[in-house]
Enzyme design. Structure first.
Site, PDB file in Angstrom:
ATOM      1  N   GLU A  21       0.868  -1.184   0.000  1.00 13.75           N
ATOM      2  CA  GLU A  21       0.000   0.000   0.000  1.00 13.75           C
ATOM      3  C   GLU A  21       0.905   1.235   0.000  1.00 13.75           C
ATOM      4  O   GLU A  21       1.088   1.847  -1.052  1.00 13.75           O
ATOM      5  CB  GLU A  21      -0.915  -0.002   1.237  1.00 13.75           C
ATOM      6  N   ASP A  71     -11.569   2.682   4.872  1.00 17.42           N
ATOM      7  CA  ASP A  71     -12.015   3.621   5.925  1.00 17.42           C
ATOM      8  C   ASP A  71     -12.950   4.620   5.238  1.00 17.42           C
ATOM      9  O   ASP A  71     -12.575   5.778   5.000  1.00 17.42           O
ATOM     10  CB  ASP A  71     -10.809   4.356   6.525  1.00 17.42           C
TER      11      ASP A  71
HETATM   12  N1  ADE Z   1      -5.506   1.410   9.543  1.00 19.41           N
HETATM   13  C1  ADE Z   1      -6.639   1.958   9.116  1.00 19.41           C
HETATM   14  N2  ADE Z   1      -6.585   2.191   7.800  1.00 19.41           N
HETATM   15  C2  ADE Z   1      -5.377   1.772   7.372  1.00 19.41           C
HETATM   16  C3  ADE Z   1      -4.725   1.737   6.122  1.00 19.41           C
HETATM   17  N3  ADE Z   1      -5.305   2.180   5.001  1.00 19.41           N
HETATM   18  N4  ADE Z   1      -3.469   1.257   6.071  1.00 19.41           N
HETATM   19  C4  ADE Z   1      -2.878   0.813   7.190  1.00 19.41           C
HETATM   20  N5  ADE Z   1      -3.440   0.826   8.388  1.00 19.41           N
HETATM   21  C5  ADE Z   1      -4.692   1.292   8.496  1.00 19.41           C
HETATM   22 ZN    ZN Z   2      -6.771  -1.138   5.675  1.00 18.17          ZN
END
Ligand code: ADE
Ligand code: ZN
Length: 339
Positions: free
Chosen positions: A198, A277
């Site tokens: 990511e 999220d």
């Molecule tokens: N915790 C909440 N959202 C996250 C994300 N996108 N990447 C890593 N940890 C997280």
């Molecule tokens: Zn996540």
């Protein structure tokens, strides 16, 4: 008997949504007032969450989490979120939960899981949606903290807690540091997943696969930066919990048409769509499906395949999986409609 001609929505399944990250600003403001929690700086003038990079996002997430003080607060959160995605066509969801965040707000593991589970049962009763929980350790809290979370989960099994994972800042700590925690969770029968690829590149995906025995990767999209890693994901059938809206909001890609989700799919990787999220990133599960269908020209059948992949990789029992797959099969026979 007359058959309904109303277009059927694509049934959806979500494997990757952080429960505290699914809290609307309105709910967080209300609970902040009710529970007397200071949320100064958490909101922008327009009322949305205020953050501008990954580090600030993680801090905003921590701050929003602090307003949930009782099991009932968490019941409200899980029930509200699951009802909202059921309206978008979701038939299954896995909620990522973080006992460290609950503990920081003064809640025990048992109260946290119990409160969330009550919301899951209520949402199921109201809409039919099935849900499970994936407990995560937070990478930037260190290996000891993640092992403590693994110990907590394995010591107190709960029928709706079916997975274990790793979230937090990917720049911190090599996956090897977390191998012990993942071994404990795996031996206890929990499904395994970890955020990787990511905010860090393809090498981070490789390390998660090498050290954590995961069947799924949270995000994983930056595997696209190394053909050999993409080939490995495809060959080993590793499922990617792709969260395009989150990646756009965090600036990984400038527009959805530049996002690698379709390239990964065409390279044979197993793809699912998720919101991560949602109110922080201005997205919803429904919008993830609709945006990809529109941008990449996915047919209804291809969208159904995304859902089948998610259900196939879900951390649930085989009866539930069979029942969910039958729901998708029923929808596949229904009149076509947009995603
Ligand atoms: N915790 C909440 N959202 C996250 C994300 N996108 N990447 C890593 N940890 C997280
Ligand atoms: Zn996540």
């Amino acid at each position: 008997m007359t058959q309904s001609l109303a277009p059927a929505v694509v049934p959806k399944a979500e494997l990757h949504v952080h429960i505290e990250g699914a809290a609307s600003p309105e709910l967080v403001r209300e609970l902040a007032q009710q529970n007397g929690v200071d949320v100064t700086g958490l909101f922008a003038e327009d009322g949305a969450y205020a953050w501008s990079d990954f580090t600030q996002f993680l801090a905003a997430y921590d701050s929003a989490s602090r307003v949930f003080r009782t099991p009932q607060d968490y019941t409200r959160l899980s029930e509200t979120y699951l009802r909202s995605i059921a309206e978008q066509g979701a038939i299954y969801a896995e909620l990522t939960i973080s006992p460290d965040h609950a503990a920081a707000a003064g809640l025990s593991y048992a109260d946290y899981v119990g409160g969330l589970a009550e919301g899951i049962y209520r949402a199921r009763e109201a809409t039919g949606i099935e849900a499970r929980m994936i407990v995560v350790g937070v990478r930037h809290f260190g290996a000891r903290a993640v092992e403590q979370v693994a110990a907590q989960v394995t010591a107190r099994p709960h029928p709706l807690v079916t997975g274990f994972g790793l979230a937090g800042d990917e720049a911190e700590g090599h996956p090897a540091n977390f191998a012990r925690a993942f071994r404990m969770a795996g031996e206890a029968g929990l499904g395994l997943t970890a955020h990787a690829g990511e905010t860090a590149g393809a090498e981070s995906v490789t390390a998660a696969l090498d050290f954590l025995q995961v069947s799924r990767i949270g995000h994983g999209v930056r595997a696209i930066e190394d053909t050999a890693v993409v080939e490995r994901l495809a060959r080993d059938g590793i499922v990617l919990e792709v969260c395009p809206g989150s990646n756009l909001a965090l600036g990984l890609y400038g527009a959805l048409r530049f996002h690698p989700v379709n390239l990964l799919r065409r390279a044979g990787c197993r793809i699912t769509l998720n919101s991560d999220d949602p109110p922080f990133f201005g997205t919803t599960l429904g919008e993830e499906y609709e945006g990809c269908a529109r941008t990449f020209g996915w047919s209804r059948e291809q969208c159904l395949d995304i859902t089948r992949t998610a259900i196939g990789a879900a951390f649930c029992d085989e009866d539930t999986r069979g029942h969910l797959l039958r729901a998708v099969a029923d929808a596949a026979g229904a009149p076509p409609a947009p995603a």
